[in-house]
Design an enzyme around this catalytic site. Sequence first.
Site, PDB file in Angstrom:
ATOM      1  N   GLY B  49      -4.289  58.832  22.592  1.00  0.00           N
ATOM      2  CA  GLY B  49      -3.521  58.038  23.648  1.00  0.00           C
ATOM      3  C   GLY B  49      -4.334  57.186  24.218  1.00  0.00           C
ATOM      4  CB  CYS B  50      -4.435  53.599  25.657  1.00  0.00           C
ATOM      5  SG  CYS B  50      -3.221  53.783  27.089  1.00  0.00           S
TER       6      CYS B  50
END
Lengths: 405, 137
Positions: B49-50
């Site tokens: 995920g970022c």
Amino acid sequence: MSLDLNGLRAQFPILSRQVDGKPLVYLDNAATTQKPQAVIDALVNFYTQCNANVHRGAHALSDEATRRYEQARDVVADFIRAGSRQEVIWTSGTTEAINIVANGMAQRLQPGDEVLVTEMEHHANLVTWQQACLRSGAQLKVAPILDSGELDVDAFNALLSPQTRFVALPHVSNALGTVNPIQSLTASAKAAGALVLIDGAQGIAHGQVDVQAIGCDFYAFSGHKLFGPTGIGVLWGRQTILEDWPVWQTGGEMIAKVSYECATWGTLPNRLEAGTPNIAGAIGMAAAISWFMSLDVAAVQAHEKALLASATEQAQAFEGLKIIGTAKDKIGVLSFVLDGSHPADVGFILDRQGVAIRTGDHCAQPLMRRLNVPGTARASFSIYNSLDEVDVLFKALKKAQSMLA
Amino acid sequence: MTLPGSDEIIEDLSFFDDWEQRYQYIIDLGKSLSPMTPEDKTEERLVRGCQSSVWLKSTVQGEHLHFDVESDAIIVNGLLALVMAAYQDKSPAQILAFDIDGYFQALDLERHISPTRGNGLRAIVGTIRNLASQPRQ
């Protein structure tokens, strides 16, 4: 004249809302700034009073929309001290602005040429140039930073050579807040014969940007980080360079003459603005700039400095907190990690307390690897934040630290 | 500590009225997941995920699917524990029949599993459901 902070805050309707029953403390301004009523009014007014397409209508509304849209260009040109209004190209934002330049440059680069960027780039000013180099066979060089998050200027200068055709660097680092000495870096790069682009996404909202004084060839920025709407931005470039810059998108508005066999391109600025532009966005961005210019710049800068100084002081006194990015010249950003806590967890607990920050890699993965962190928590300040809000941030951080222990 | 069932979690969480207790409970649930071995945390099993990352390893055990999961963020680990309470050692049919969105709504946590959240949770749920819908060999 000093800053009337309460009066300033009252112009931003969103600042009075609550999140999970707590007053919003908005500290994600490097991602996007909030919008003053003047900007919201400009957008509403455009759509309620004079919406029409520009440059083509034979009717009153279109004339009026065109006039407002082109006046907006003048506002931008004045704001950044462009040489002429033709040098102001509307884009969807900083990213598109850089893409116009990188795409054009890719057609002119050859194997043996070099493009120089820095270790503190946002992906928008890194991947664009990496891809331009991959397409053209040119080589991408990366100027290192010091552990403080400052550019290693000696190394930067040492990387400049007659092969350096292009230099792209940020005015202010989005992840660390480092302010680069863009004027002297630009001078060195120009002396080596390179064209220079400054990624101004983070630099534009903190004071006056004078593209003539900087001496660069291109300056790119977004409206939404400058109190304006999203989806609008600007590429400024020198007229002599933009005049024959490879066109970016083709279609309506940008042509001179079209047959089935061929087409010729229009003149600046239209030749780089294919299709119906973001008319309301441009007008909203000009409203934001006019609003911003009506403030006392010195008072705004002093206030921003006080916010970061208070945040830095409290961060230094906070046990288990490490500031990431300790450059001498910083603006607007406190990036940090808490010992033993993932930044995402910290952001999560702050969010529950109404404090909005950003966590993660900040679209700068190579920079995070260089700094040896999985990401950081980043509080970023704008002119409407108060010193009380900085205190709330650190109270909320205390709670996060105890919950995550 | 073994993981309670999804119904039990819904009931437990309904007792807390302040957010701190709720998240403390979720964090503690996350601590009950067995950590993955470094060898199991391969690049192929990583969902980035970022903001945070999650590793997922799945094994077929008879009629059931068994998962090893871990995030680098402890609250995401807690959320993963909630997901595991629903999916761990269940049959593909049970996994596909489970209303995960309704479950997160009942927990009042739906915003953490929304597609816009950069914590990798949505991707994990998608991967697990895909595995469950693949024909068995």
